[in-house]
Design an enzyme around this catalytic site. Sequence first.
Site, mmCIF file in Angstrom:
data_model
loop_
_atom_site.group_PDB
_atom_site.id
_atom_site.type_symbol
_atom_site.label_atom_id
_atom_site.label_comp_id
_atom_site.label_asym_id
_atom_site.label_seq_id
_atom_site.Cartn_x
_atom_site.Cartn_y
_atom_site.Cartn_z
ATOM 1 C CG ASP A 154 -2.459 2.847 6.851
ATOM 2 O OD1 ASP A 154 -2.165 3.198 8.004
ATOM 3 O OD2 ASP A 154 -1.610 2.588 5.991
ATOM 4 C CG HIS A 230 1.163 3.898 9.181
ATOM 5 N ND1 HIS A 230 0.474 3.080 8.312
ATOM 6 C CD2 HIS A 230 2.421 3.409 9.237
ATOM 7 C CE1 HIS A 230 1.293 2.138 7.864
ATOM 8 N NE2 HIS A 230 2.479 2.320 8.410
ATOM 9 C CB SER A 563 4.547 1.126 6.217
ATOM 10 O OG SER A 563 3.996 0.186 7.072
#
Length: 774
Positions: A154, A230, A563
């Site tokens: 990520d 994220h 996600s």
Amino acid sequence: MVMATIQSLCLLSFLLLLHHVFAGRLATNPTKKVYIVYMGQINNLERTRIEAKHHEMLVIATRSEMVAKESVLYHYTHSFSGFAAMLSDLEATTISTMIGVVSIFESKVRTLQTTRSWDFLGIEKGKSTNSRSHFHDLWIKANFGQDVIVGLLDTGIWPESPSFHDGSLPPIPTRWKGTCEVGDQFNTSHCNRKLIGARYYKRGYEQQVGPINAKDSSGDYLSPRDAVGHGSHTSSTAAGNFVTNASLYGLASGVAKGGAPHARIAMYKVCWSDVGCTDADILAAMSDGIKDGVDLFSISLGFNPEPHFEENALAIGAFHATVQGISVICAAGNSGPTPATASNLAPWILTVAASTIDRDFPSPAILGNGTILKGQSLSPYKLADKYFPLIFAGDAAIDNSTTASACKANSLDPKKVQGKIVLCMRGNDFGTEDGEEVLNAGGIACILGNSPANGKHLFLDVSLLPETNINVDDAVIAQEYIRLNRNAKAKIVPTRTLLGTKPAPVVADFSSKGPNSLNPDILKPDITAPGVRILAAWSGANSPSGLPFDHRRVAFNILQGTSMACPHVAGVVALLKSIHPSWSPAAIKSAIMTTATIVNNLNQPITTALGDEANSFDFGSGHINPNAAIDPGLIYDTQPKDYVLFLCKAGYNNSAIKLITGLNLTCGTKVPSISNLNYPSVAITNLRKVRTVTRTLTNVGSKGSMYVVTIQAPHGISVEIVPTSLYFAAQGVSKSFTIKFTPSHPSNGSYLFGSYEWFDGVHAVRSPIVVSTI
Ligand SMILES: *[C@@H]1O[C@H](CO)[C@@H](O)[C@H](O)[C@H]1NC(C)=O
Ligand SMILES: *[C@@H]1O[C@H](CO)[C@@H](O)[C@H](O)[C@H]1NC(C)=O
Ligand SMILES: *[C@@H]1O[C@H](CO)[C@@H](O)[C@H](O)[C@H]1NC(C)=O
Ligand SMILES: *[C@@H]1O[C@H](CO)[C@@H](O)[C@H](O)[C@H]1NC(C)=O
Ligand SMILES: *[C@@H]1O[C@H](CO)[C@@H](O)[C@H](O)[C@H]1NC(C)=O
Ligand SMILES: *[C@@H]1O[C@H](CO)[C@@H](O)[C@H](O)[C@H]1NC(C)=O
Ligand SMILES: *[C@@H]1O[C@H](CO)[C@@H](O)[C@H](O)[C@H]1NC(C)=O
């Protein structure tokens, strides 16, 4: 703009945007490109010998010892062999003919694709629900996942987030071989018993996209530190520790935690804040993760369209991880509701769609004539409880600006919007930008209406002023009201958190859909999980909207996307690994898929955002049901050798298959359909007359179990299962059965859906069926 790129990962425009940026930069280096040379499985070969072999090949191709050395970006030497190197097309062609090469392909750029969600999944209710044998307290049974290591690929991680504190965790499992890599604002003291490993990969990115600027010049940290948010969000969703009183400006408040709250986290930072992540870096991270000893990978990256296996770094890395017993869980992508958009299609990957949970953030807009528009909002700001003048942004353009109705930058006339609520029409972007224009022009609040292209799904973002979001039908009503009323006015009721909303789950329309665009005989996606408006940890270096002009900072943020759904499933996989350490990745996947639910909290079939009954192209086997998944009764197990069927059908010859699998297996002369892979779902395409497929079930429940099958045949298809009952004398016993499909009347070629289910009185082992006929 830079941050907007990554933030827009929930939006359809992102892939296009990425394409432009990338194409522009690539053109600056036309002669050499990053190629990945893939050479298959390796068993017990020394690293130095593998690297020497790679070097030898490069010397032959480049005709220079020095160029060969300089051109290498990575040697992949764990579990699989290969390398990434800067090569000309000619050099690549030369290498492609060398012995031992399975495939060679250009490295591509990929894109990135909670408190309440775990309550919704019922994990925390384990103790209080009725005591049917398969409702246990999953967390207690799994020891909160404390022996399991979750690897994530990520944007990095924000180690100071309270979600990553290691209070009460026992020492790091001794088998762990990973490291805590030092870099920009990141040193070994940032790792602990929760965040046990952190690495970063930039060589592919820097060659393909360009140098990574330092964080203080709007770049990224050259370290595992997360500049985006994220990666912190996905990590904390899979395995964040308990954090009391977490919320986003008071919204969605509660105890934040991951699916496996005591599992260990290993972050492999492969994605960088301005564009995304490259295949060369992804493969290096997976190779390291396999060596380090992760138990599963959670990978919220997507690619649309999906490349074929031989050119698909993520699928290749996932194959070798699976061979080592490492589960790989990936996001299906955010390209729905268009059909055949699902990504991460390899049969060894657990592919996750996204759906809602039973939580809304209502913030109605009330028009001056009394009509209430059902808005939702994540706005931290409250508007006074009285009417304010309301204007349509299209009527407030400055200098005949044509972008005013969408409240684009410098489009609104301050004289016209001063002190008013402004109705803006959402384009394919983040609403925060529209809000910024309203704010800059002196408006006091914003109603953001969906355009026809956005439909009914409300994209919520953390706005900069009082704001609510309304669907396209309500936007039309608001526009008409303004047109008919000279003194139009409105109020906006401040947002609140509403729990227990129905129906839930609903499959998100952005969630990518089946059929499988590469191999329609393998059904994808596999499962759906919470991925809409999920609260989880955030980076201290980015604003909640992700936009550069936004200087707010939050510890937790609310995001949506597949996600977010992917790490929910990863958390459950971690718990299952803890309870059943000997189960293969396929067994764990089967347990999750065959116990999924297909009804919502109204006990009705799960629907799509449009209100239609959802089908397997929306959610695969259904919605994840963690408590049932620990005790599935039976599993469809698959050994690495079984994937040979898939590789043969993908067109590999016997020598390539030996390289890929490291096994002395051949395709044989007549390769059966991929529908015969022992998958927990069944897809049959182009059915003309009769087709029969085989499945094998293994008992993981009690001895002496008798299962009986029931069939929901797709409309117009006769489905016959033989035998109709299976007796398992002991645990570990396997039994096979056949499923025969016969079309009963001609069809127009559209896909038809059904299912079958084995039941022993306690365990329901369900598999969806998809059939298309000619
Ligand atoms: C690591 O960085 C922190 C500040 O972020 C600092 O306080 C600490 O001394 C550093 N530790 C080492 C071992 O360098
Ligand atoms: C919980 O968080 C809110 C908002 O962040 C804060 O106002 C409140 O005091 C906190 N409550 C406790 C018990 O810490
Ligand atoms: C705006 O458009 C109107 C009619 O289309 C025209 O008469 C006017 O001159 C334009 N104003 C500006 C500032 O361009
Ligand atoms: C308010 O105005 C809108 C737009 O004309 C209309 O659709 C709606 O029915 C009106 N509401 C009431 C209560 O009259
Ligand atoms: C197998 O396929 C590769 C390329 O896909 C080719 O180079 C090789 O010669 C083939 N081997 C055999 C035995 O056919
Ligand atoms: C591979 O299998 C073939 C046929 O099954 C056999 O002849 C050959 O000796 C095997 N090779 C190895 C290395 O085991
Ligand atoms: C094909 O048939 C199905 C059901 O029999 C129907 O729902 C569908 O609309 C038809 N599709 C076309 C393209 O005619």
